[in-house]
Design a protein around this motif. Structure first.
Motif, short mmCIF file in Angstrom:
data_model
loop_
_atom_site.label_atom_id
_atom_site.label_comp_id
_atom_site.label_asym_id
_atom_site.label_seq_id
_atom_site.Cartn_x
_atom_site.Cartn_y
_atom_site.Cartn_z
N ILE A 44 0.73 -1.13 -0.01
CA ILE A 44 -0.06 -0.12 -0.06
C ILE A 44 0.80 1.46 -0.07
O ILE A 44 1.41 1.42 0.92
N PRO A 45 0.86 2.08 -1.15
CA PRO A 45 1.47 3.03 -1.18
C PRO A 45 1.19 4.29 -0.12
O PRO A 45 0.11 4.32 0.42
N GLU A 46 2.41 4.95 0.35
CA GLU A 46 1.93 6.06 1.36
C GLU A 46 0.82 6.82 1.17
O GLU A 46 0.23 7.17 2.01
N ALA A 47 0.73 7.46 0.21
CA ALA A 47 -0.43 8.17 -0.15
C ALA A 47 -1.86 7.70 0.49
O ALA A 47 -2.52 8.45 0.92
N TYR A 48 -1.98 6.32 0.19
CA TYR A 48 -3.23 5.70 0.50
C TYR A 48 -3.44 5.56 1.86
O TYR A 48 -4.44 5.42 2.51
N THR A 49 -2.04 5.57 2.85
CA THR A 49 -2.30 5.25 4.35
C THR A 49 -2.67 6.51 4.97
O THR A 49 -3.21 6.70 6.02
N LYS A 50 -2.70 7.77 4.03
CA LYS A 50 -2.95 9.28 4.51
C LYS A 50 -4.46 9.50 4.28
O LYS A 50 -5.15 10.31 4.78
N LEU A 51 -4.88 8.76 3.25
CA LEU A 51 -6.08 9.28 2.57
C LEU A 51 -7.29 8.19 2.73
O LEU A 51 -7.08 7.06 1.60
N THR A 52 -7.79 7.87 3.61
CA THR A 52 -8.50 6.51 4.13
C THR A 52 -9.59 6.28 3.07
O THR A 52 -9.89 4.89 2.97
N ALA A 53 -10.03 7.22 2.63
CA ALA A 53 -11.32 6.89 1.72
C ALA A 53 -10.70 6.18 0.45
O ALA A 53 -11.40 5.35 -0.47
N SER A 54 -9.61 6.68 -0.06
CA SER A 54 -8.81 6.16 -1.16
C SER A 54 -8.52 4.64 -0.85
O SER A 54 -8.37 3.69 -1.53
N LEU A 55 -7.81 4.44 0.50
CA LEU A 55 -7.38 3.18 1.06
C LEU A 55 -8.56 2.17 0.91
O LEU A 55 -8.42 0.80 0.42
N SER A 56 -9.67 2.47 1.31
CA SER A 56 -10.90 1.58 1.76
C SER A 56 -11.18 1.21 -0.08
O SER A 56 -11.83 -0.19 -0.20
N GLN A 57 -11.27 2.12 -0.85
CA GLN A 57 -11.27 1.66 -2.48
C GLN A 57 -10.51 0.72 -2.88
O GLN A 57 -10.73 -0.23 -3.39
N LEU A 58 -9.05 0.91 -2.57
CA LEU A 58 -8.09 0.12 -2.91
C LEU A 58 -8.45 -1.39 -2.44
O LEU A 58 -8.28 -2.31 -3.06
N MET A 59 -8.60 -1.27 -1.22
CA MET A 59 -8.83 -2.48 -0.50
C MET A 59 -10.06 -3.28 -1.20
O MET A 59 -9.82 -4.53 -1.31
N ALA A 60 -11.09 -2.76 -1.59
CA ALA A 60 -12.23 -3.42 -2.40
C ALA A 60 -11.75 -3.83 -3.52
O ALA A 60 -12.10 -4.96 -3.85
N ASP A 61 -11.19 -2.91 -4.40
CA ASP A 61 -10.58 -3.13 -5.88
C ASP A 61 -9.91 -4.37 -5.92
O ASP A 61 -9.88 -5.03 -6.77
N GLU A 62 -8.99 -4.43 -4.79
CA GLU A 62 -7.80 -5.60 -4.79
C GLU A 62 -8.48 -6.79 -4.39
O GLU A 62 -7.77 -7.68 -4.21
N LYS A 63 -9.56 -6.62 -3.59
CA LYS A 63 -10.32 -7.93 -2.92
C LYS A 63 -9.49 -8.49 -2.03
O LYS A 63 -9.17 -9.74 -2.16
N LEU A 64 -8.85 -7.79 -1.13
CA LEU A 64 -8.04 -8.22 -0.02
C LEU A 64 -8.57 -9.44 0.90
O LEU A 64 -9.79 -9.25 1.03
#
Lengths: 560, 98
Positions: free
Chosen positions: A256-276
């Motif tokens: 998870i790139p650093e920018a995503y750790t600071k903007l959590t709406a993007s982080l949760s979208q990434l988690m969903a897109d990547e089907k973690l």
């Protein structure tokens, strides 16, 4: 045909074995690009040949000074395949702190990226570093080094080799260098993120790294279909799960790139897109996801296991997550970086997590760190190294296959942190003192009470600061809490608390004080409770209590 | 209303003064509208929250959590575009959360 001698199995071979199973399976992913196991093996073999060309040999330390990026996985496995040991360096270190680590363990080759390379160049400009760094691998810095050599001749920058990624193409992909490394050889050094004092380099071998990978893969049933969210930066020990355990299982790690750790709406979208399917982080990341991750709008049904560790996690946040992700299991993971993981606690299912999250009585209970895991022995000892009675507090002392070899170049620390017991025939068992106070519950689950050096006496009473923090955190208006002792003068210390409020809605300090008075002994109630907009953090995301304490003591002195 | 340059300057001022002012190497740091604030480590996660509070107060608008994304917050230029694209919420009106 002559039978071949079996070789030691090494951390570097994890990716070869996964590639033999399925070379086209993604090994490491990131929004900026991904590497399949086949690609990773080929590139890591090339990097290993390049490092050998640049003089890296068995036992040598090679620095990784990089942001969270798939190239860091390439660096890890390239260095290991060269027979050397990797040393993760926090990419946000200022030049002086970077220099301390490079000097401490004698790093001569550094693998980096364009952004941190600016700090590296600043460090190289200091004349006392002349000749220290021999090779910089990654970005093309030839022009910058030439400019530096002209501007600061004493830096001897013209002697530094620059090997951009494009140089890898000249090397063989099929096989790495023919090296003779044993499982017992140094594989990596992880520096502790301590904010004060000299850094401590924790030395791990291939054997201790592999032991952790094997135990964690078994404990969490990791398989090739798993997609693991690696939230932790490489220089924090939780990353070993994403970098070692995942390849051992042939799974995919999302860096998870650093920018995503600071903007959590993007982080949760990434988690969903990547089907973690598996998540592992410090509690802070999960608290931020709850507060600002718009989780109710995200499809995270694939998430089957949520692991958290590094510091205590308040139950109310945990129950709120359980209500959102009913399909997932939740585990509290405990273990100092010196031993990787050493206990686990799988949370039992809760019938109505939403109701539990709103119940202060339940929330004041600590989440146990659970049971000592396999291939590990744990003892709870008193100050004279005698076992305490069940239920009494004591220091956790352990021995394990996942244990570090020691601290780099710190004989005095190694003397203190290891102890041994000699059995019949002179057979010796070596234990590591965790410095953590624990207590066994009647059902055998261990409770974490706090650091031995965070236990203190005020007015003659023994206080467990973590216990007070947990009680404060259970209040509905509190998001997180930190409790620390403020030194007034040589004899006097007062207890102080800092809290952040839920949704920034504010807290009523007097109501919080009353809440504590109702629940704790009078001497455990902090004499001041202060609201902070945000906590200072260590690089790993833990609340920086030392800084809070130092700031409070500075304020105390200036008031006097 | 604020024009683009004005917003960019106010954001840069705030970041320089409040978020990176205390750093030992602060004087070495240049700040451009297209500098990645997040990956470079210029602004940490607490800094992001303070920046959001500043934007809400200074530009009298509400920033709902769903808008806290990389597309809107990666650098000063994108934050400015975001601020301009949101109709400011007038004083006394309830903040619209979406």
């Amino acid at each position: 045909m002559e039978p071949t001698q079996p070789r030691s199995f090494l951390l570097s071979q994890l990716i070869d074995r996964a590639a033999e199973q399925d070379a086209d399976h993604d090994a490491f992913r990131s929004p900026a690009g991904s590497l399949t196991y086949g690609e990773l093996v080929g590139r890591a073999n090339q990097l290993a040949h390049l490092l050998r060309d640049e003089g890296a040999r068995r036992g040598d330390r090679v620095g990784i000074f990089m942001p969270r990026h798939v190239d860091s996985a390439l660096a890890v496995f390239g260095i290991l395949k060269a027979g050397a040991a990797f040393v993760p360096l926090d990419p946000h270190l200022p030049a002086q702190a970077l220099e301390r680590l490079i000097v401490d363990c004698g790093i001569r080759q550094v693998i980096t990226h364009a952004q941190p390379a600016k700090t590296l160049l600043k460090m190289l400009a200091r004349t006392e570093n002349a000749g220290r760094i021999q090779t910089v691998i990654g970005p093309d810095l030839k022009a910058e080094l030439t400019e530096l050599a002209a501007r600061a001749p004493a830096s001897k920058a013209e002697q530094i080799q620059c090997r951009p990624w494009s140089d890898l193409a000249a090397y063989e992909t099929e096989a790495g260098p023919n090296i003779s490394v044993l499982g017992d050889d140094l594989a990596y050094i992880m520096y502790s993120s301590g904010s004060t004092g000299r850094p401590k380099g924790i030395m791990h071998t291939h054997r201790s790294g592999l032991a952790y990978a094997r135990l964690s893969v078994a404990t969490y049933g990791v398989g090739p279909d798993d997609r693991i969210g690696n939230h932790s930066p490489l220089h924090f020990d939780m990353s070993t799960f994403g970098y070692f355990s995942s390849p051992m299982a042939g799974a995919t790690t999302l860096i998870i790139p650093e920018a995503y750790t600071k903007l959590t709406a993007s982080l949760s979208q990434l988690m969903a897109d990547e089907k973690l399917t598996i998540w592992y982080s410090v509690p802070l990341a999960l608290i931020q996801l709850l507060a600002r991750g718009v989780l109710e709008e995200r499809q995270l049904g694939c998430l089957r296991w949520v692991m958290f560790g590094g510091e205590p996690f308040a139950r109310k946040h945990l129950y709120a997550l359980m209500a959102l992700w009913p399909q997932a299991r939740f585990s509290n993971v405990y273990g100092p970086a010196e031993v990787n993981q050493c206990t686990y606690f799988h949370l039992p299912p809760v019938p109505d997590p939403a109701a539990a999250a709103a119940d202060p009585a339940r929330n004041a209970e600590p989440v146990p760190i659970g049971r000592i895991w396999s291939d590990t022995e744990g003892r709870v000892l008193d100050d004279r190294d005698q076992p305490v009675a069940v239920g009494d507090p004591g220091e956790l002392v352990i021995r394990s296959s996942t244990m570090m070899r020691g601290y780099w170049a710190r004989p005095e620390l190694n003397e203190k942190c290891f102890c041994s017991e000699t059995l019949d025939g002179g057979f010796e068992r070596v234990f590591y003192r965790t410095g953590d106070l624990v207590q066994a519950r009647a059902d055998g689950e261990l409770l974490f009470l706090g650091r031995k050096d965070r236990q203190l006496k005020i007015r003659g009473y023994r206080l467990e600061l973590d216990d007070i923090e947990r009680t404060l955190s259970a209040h509905p208006t509190v998001e997180e809490a930190a409790v620390f002792a403020v030194r007034i003068d040589d004899e006097t210390r007062k207890l102080s608390a800092a809290v952040s409020s839920k949704d920034g809605a504010g807290v009523d300090p007097e109501a919080l004080r009353q809440f504590l008075v109702d629940r704790l002994s009078w001497y455990a109630v902090p004499s001041e409770i202060r609201e902070v907009a945000a906590f200072p953090r260590t690089t790993s995301g833990k609340i920086d209590r030392r800084r809070l304490q130092a700031e409070a003591e500075a304020a105390e002195t200036s008031d006097a | 209303m604020h024009d683009r340059e004005d917003i960019e300057n106010q954001l840069a001022d705030f970041i320089r003064r409040e978020l990176i002012g205390g750093r030992r190497d602060a004087e070495d740091i240049q700040l451009h509208a297209d500098d990645d604030l997040l990956t470079s480590g210029l602004v940490d996660s607490l800094g992001v929250m303070r920046l959001v509070q500043f934007i809400e107060q200074r530009f009298e608008m509400s920033v709902p959590p769903a808008d806290l994304t990389i597309e809107h917050f990666i650098d000063i230029a994108t934050i400015t575009t975001y601020i301009q694209s949101r109709k400011p919420v007038g004083k006394g009106e309830p903040a619209a959360h979406g």
